[in-house]
Scaffold this motif. Structure first.
Motif, PDB file in Angstrom:
ATOM      1  N   LEU A  11       0.810  -1.216   0.000  1.00  0.00           N
ATOM      2  CA  LEU A  11       0.000   0.000   0.000  1.00  0.00           C
ATOM      3  C   LEU A  11       0.845   1.268   0.000  1.00  0.00           C
ATOM      4  N   ASN A  12       2.067   1.175   0.489  1.00  0.00           N
ATOM      5  CA  ASN A  12       2.902   2.365   0.638  1.00  0.00           C
ATOM      6  C   ASN A  12       3.923   2.536  -0.481  1.00  0.00           C
ATOM      7  N   THR A  13       3.740   1.837  -1.587  1.00  0.00           N
ATOM      8  CA  THR A  13       4.674   1.949  -2.703  1.00  0.00           C
ATOM      9  C   THR A  13       4.232   3.024  -3.686  1.00  0.00           C
ATOM     10  N   THR A  14       5.170   3.483  -4.492  1.00  0.00           N
ATOM     11  CA  THR A  14       4.842   4.496  -5.508  1.00  0.00           C
ATOM     12  C   THR A  14       3.941   3.914  -6.592  1.00  0.00           C
ATOM     13  N   GLU A  15       4.003   2.601  -6.779  1.00  0.00           N
ATOM     14  CA  GLU A  15       3.118   1.972  -7.769  1.00  0.00           C
ATOM     15  C   GLU A  15       1.645   2.140  -7.380  1.00  0.00           C
ATOM     16  N   VAL A  16       1.374   2.144  -6.078  1.00  0.00           N
ATOM     17  CA  VAL A  16      -0.001   2.361  -5.629  1.00  0.00           C
ATOM     18  C   VAL A  16      -0.414   3.807  -5.891  1.00  0.00           C
ATOM     19  N   ASP A  17       0.542   4.735  -5.776  1.00  0.00           N
ATOM     20  CA  ASP A  17       0.242   6.126  -6.153  1.00  0.00           C
ATOM     21  C   ASP A  17      -0.218   6.181  -7.607  1.00  0.00           C
ATOM     22  N   ASP A  18       0.505   5.470  -8.459  1.00  0.00           N
ATOM     23  CA  ASP A  18       0.147   5.431  -9.881  1.00  0.00           C
ATOM     24  C   ASP A  18      -1.195   4.729 -10.094  1.00  0.00           C
ATOM     25  N   LEU A  19      -1.449   3.702  -9.294  1.00  0.00           N
ATOM     26  CA  LEU A  19      -2.716   2.976  -9.402  1.00  0.00           C
ATOM     27  C   LEU A  19      -3.891   3.882  -9.047  1.00  0.00           C
ATOM     28  N   LEU A  20      -3.721   4.719  -8.038  1.00  0.00           N
ATOM     29  CA  LEU A  20      -4.788   5.640  -7.645  1.00  0.00           C
ATOM     30  C   LEU A  20      -5.098   6.638  -8.759  1.00  0.00           C
ATOM     31  N   VAL A  21      -4.054   7.110  -9.437  1.00  0.00           N
ATOM     32  CA  VAL A  21      -4.258   8.019 -10.574  1.00  0.00           C
ATOM     33  C   VAL A  21      -5.017   7.296 -11.684  1.00  0.00           C
ATOM     34  N   CYS A  23      -7.053   4.784 -11.363  1.00  0.00           N
ATOM     35  CA  CYS A  23      -8.444   4.595 -10.929  1.00  0.00           C
ATOM     36  C   CYS A  23      -9.272   5.854 -11.179  1.00  0.00           C
ATOM     37  N   GLU A  24      -8.672   7.008 -10.916  1.00  0.00           N
ATOM     38  CA  GLU A  24      -9.377   8.267 -11.177  1.00  0.00           C
ATOM     39  C   GLU A  24      -9.666   8.430 -12.667  1.00  0.00           C
ATOM     40  N   GLU A  25      -8.719   8.024 -13.492  1.00  0.00           N
ATOM     41  CA  GLU A  25      -8.884   8.167 -14.944  1.00  0.00           C
ATOM     42  C   GLU A  25      -9.990   7.264 -15.481  1.00  0.00           C
ATOM     43  N   VAL A  26     -10.053   6.026 -14.994  1.00  0.00           N
ATOM     44  CA  VAL A  26     -11.025   5.084 -15.556  1.00  0.00           C
ATOM     45  C   VAL A  26     -12.434   5.304 -15.021  1.00  0.00           C
ATOM     46  N   GLY A 369     -14.224   3.489  -7.176  1.00  0.00           N
ATOM     47  CA  GLY A 369     -14.106   4.635  -6.279  1.00  0.00           C
ATOM     48  C   GLY A 369     -13.951   4.238  -4.821  1.00  0.00           C
ATOM     49  N   ILE A 370     -14.731   3.250  -4.384  1.00  0.00           N
ATOM     50  CA  ILE A 370     -14.639   2.800  -2.983  1.00  0.00           C
ATOM     51  C   ILE A 370     -13.333   2.047  -2.749  1.00  0.00           C
ATOM     52  N   PHE A 371     -12.862   1.322  -3.755  1.00  0.00           N
ATOM     53  CA  PHE A 371     -11.556   0.664  -3.647  1.00  0.00           C
ATOM     54  C   PHE A 371     -10.458   1.706  -3.438  1.00  0.00           C
ATOM     55  N   SER A 372     -10.500   2.788  -4.230  1.00  0.00           N
ATOM     56  CA  SER A 372      -9.504   3.860  -4.076  1.00  0.00           C
ATOM     57  C   SER A 372      -9.575   4.472  -2.681  1.00  0.00           C
ATOM     58  N   ASP A 395     -11.821  -0.947   6.736  1.00  0.00           N
ATOM     59  CA  ASP A 395     -11.324   0.078   5.808  1.00  0.00           C
ATOM     60  C   ASP A 395     -12.375   0.368   4.735  1.00  0.00           C
ATOM     61  N   VAL A 396     -13.002  -0.690   4.238  1.00  0.00           N
ATOM     62  CA  VAL A 396     -14.036  -0.534   3.208  1.00  0.00           C
ATOM     63  C   VAL A 396     -15.257   0.185   3.775  1.00  0.00           C
ATOM     64  N   ASN A 397     -15.660  -0.189   4.988  1.00  0.00           N
ATOM     65  CA  ASN A 397     -16.820   0.462   5.613  1.00  0.00           C
ATOM     66  C   ASN A 397     -16.613   1.967   5.737  1.00  0.00           C
TER      67      ASN A 397
END
Length: 526
Positions: A11-21, A23-26, A369-372, A395-397
């Motif tokens: 969760l704390n990797t830069t790849e997750v930062d990219d994944l969040l971006v 997710c916003e795009e899709v 969105g909820i996953f992000s 975390d999901v709740n």
């Protein structure tokens, strides 16, 4: 690639930062996003590309636009003329200007298609590979014939633009000089009114000493009448386009619900009449209970499902939980695969995937969105927290509760003039679930009609409640009566779960069907 210690969470990797971006795009359908399209059910894409009129139904974020974007991309690769029109652009426009505006946009999109996909050779990889990932097999259109059709199209568009700028009612005068001399003078007037058009005419005839007669005519010109008079002109264009392309053309009208409900059937009706017998097929995307695609009138207006058009329903309910979870998990798998070395196994617990599926109500965009949001919650608490280094249930709740603000904002945008009524209906329903029945699931009789039924249908489309089971019988009482089961959106009872005796039916559990067969869950809205 960032390095992490064995005990460190992904969760704390830069790849997750990219994944969040990502997710916003899709979360917004775009032409480029068509390459990520996943078919929600077998045959859906083939039906969307078929030579028949379709109305595609689905809640916000269910994948309507993604399906229609993928349809447009595949048809373009096959060199089938295509126009994609987002009707949100015309929100607030009134008839007939809204129809003229959509016509201008439609013909402009076909013009752009003729300038590019129609004539670009398959070897022009900068166009085909960049936008579509592959090249067409059909040859480009005849350039001279294409240029001639485009020239005619520009004239039509310019004429429509002039009509759009003109006032709704205008007065025109015509003078005619006649050589014959008249010995008398007089005046004649006439007026007529027909549906959609009011007209009047006056003529003054006077004798002239020089032997000429001057005749003046004045009349009222309406944009509606212009549209009636020019429908053959538009039909001729699409007939010529069909001949040029040696096949059909397709018009995609996305998000019909954004234009005024009173105008929706009129817009659909006009394009349906233009298309009929002229090689053009309509694909309309909209939210079911926010739309009016057909009016029972004399004559009928719009497209009637079953007779004029076929329905494609993209709403996936929680009733088929395992099928839904499999589809949504595939969406997530594909996104994570774009950001190696991330893996779904290292990011999220299996039970948390079940909870996100439930929280989304089956809506793909809400799932993403909820996953992000769950990633953000898990990151904030840290990997050393007792919930562990992965996304968990709690975390999901919390993320679902935070996501409520997104839904509320879209609720305000989409409910329009019905907002106060629907907000009151929803408040009453939340109170019933959290204070009276103390359960996240409620039942509605299949016999229920009127305002309560209408409100429930609209709240489903607005993603505040979610279908759970279409046919439920009670364990005791109400012999033979059938009910439907719905779930209140998870964001509305994350806090209520801590209330004494609040029962949260686990829709991923095997005993869920029995758990909802209780008379105490019946909601009548009274």
């Amino acid at each position: 690639m960032s390095k992490k210690a064995p005990s460190e969470s992904q969760l704390n990797t830069t790849e997750v930062d990219d994944l969040l971006v990502l997710c916003e795009e899709v979360m917004r359908a775009t032409p480029e996003g068509a390459i990520r399209f996943i078919e929600p059910a077998p045959g859906v894409l083939a039906r969307a590309k078929s030579k028949q009129h379709n109305i595609v139904f689905g809640r916000r974020g269910s994948g309507k636009s993604s399906l229609l974007r993928k349809t447009a991309a595949d048809l373009t690769i096959d060199r089938r003329p295509i126009a994609f029109v987002d009707l949100e652009t015309f929100k607030g426009h009134t008839y007939p200007d809204v129809l003229i505006s959509v016509l201008i946009k439609t013909l402009g999109e076909f013009e752009q298609w003729l300038n590019g996909a129609a004539i670009n050779p398959a070897t022009k990889t900068s166009f085909w590979k960049r936008l579509f990932g592959t090249a067409p097999k059909r040859p480009p259109f005849h350039k001279a014939n294409t240029a001639a059709l485009k020239s005619n199209l520009r004239v039509i568009i310019a004429d429509l633009e002039a009509q759009l700028r003109a006032p709704e009612t205008s007065t025109k005068q015509t003078k005619i000089t006649v050589a014959n001399e008249l010995a008398t003078s007089g005046q004649f007037s006439a007026a007529a009114t027909v549906p959609g058009l009011s007209s009047s005419a006056t003529a003054n005839i006077a004798s002239k000493s020089n032997g000429t007669k001057e005749e003046q005519a004045s009349y009222v010109s309406h944009k509606v009448e212009y549209l009636h008079q020019n429908i053959l002109r538009f039909q001729h264009f699409f007939k010529e386009l069909s001949i040029l392309s040696d096949g059909p053309s397709f018009l995609i009208l996305d998000d019909l619900y954004h234009i005024r409900k009173a105008d929706q059937a009129k817009v659909i009706d006009y394009f349906h009449r233009v298309a009929k017998g002229n090689g053009m097929w309509l694909k309309v995307g909209t939210i079911k209970h926010r739309s009016q695609w057909y009016e029972h009138s004399d004559p009928p207006i719009g497209m009637k499902l079953g007779d004029d058009a076929r329905e494609i329903d993209l709403d996936m309910s929680l009733e088929k939980f395992e099928t839904l979870k499999k589809f949504l998990k595939q969406v997530l798998d594909n996104l994570i695969a774009e950001k190696p070395p991330l893996s779904i196994k290292e990011l999220i617990n299996p039970t948390a995937i079940d909870r996100i599926t439930i929280a989304s109500g089956g809506v793909t965009r809400d799932f993403v969105g909820i996953f992000s949001g769950s990633i953000a919650v898990a990151r904030n608490r840290g990997p050393e927290h007792h919930r562990g280094p992965k996304i968990g249930l709690e975390d999901v709740n919390l993320a679902a509760g935070d996501y409520d603000s997104n839904k509320r904002e879209e609720f305000k945008l989409d409910s329009a003039e019905d907002r106060e009524v629907l907000e009151a209906a929803f408040t009453k329903l939340v109170s019933f679930c959290t204070e009276t029945s103390k359960c996240n699931v409620f039942l509605v009789s299949q016999k229920l009609t009127g305002r309560v039924r209408e409100s429930i249908d609209q709240l489903i489309d607005l993603r505040m409640i979610h279908p759970v089971k279409s046919r439920v019988t009670l364990k005791k009482g109400a012999a033979g009566e059938l009910f439907e089961a719905y779930m209140l959106d998870l964001s509305q009872y994350t806090a209520a779960r801590k209330v004494h005796d609040f029962h949260m039916v686990d829709l991923s559990g095997h005993d869920k069907d029995e758990a909802i067969r209780r008379s105490s869950l019946i909601y009548s809205g009274t």
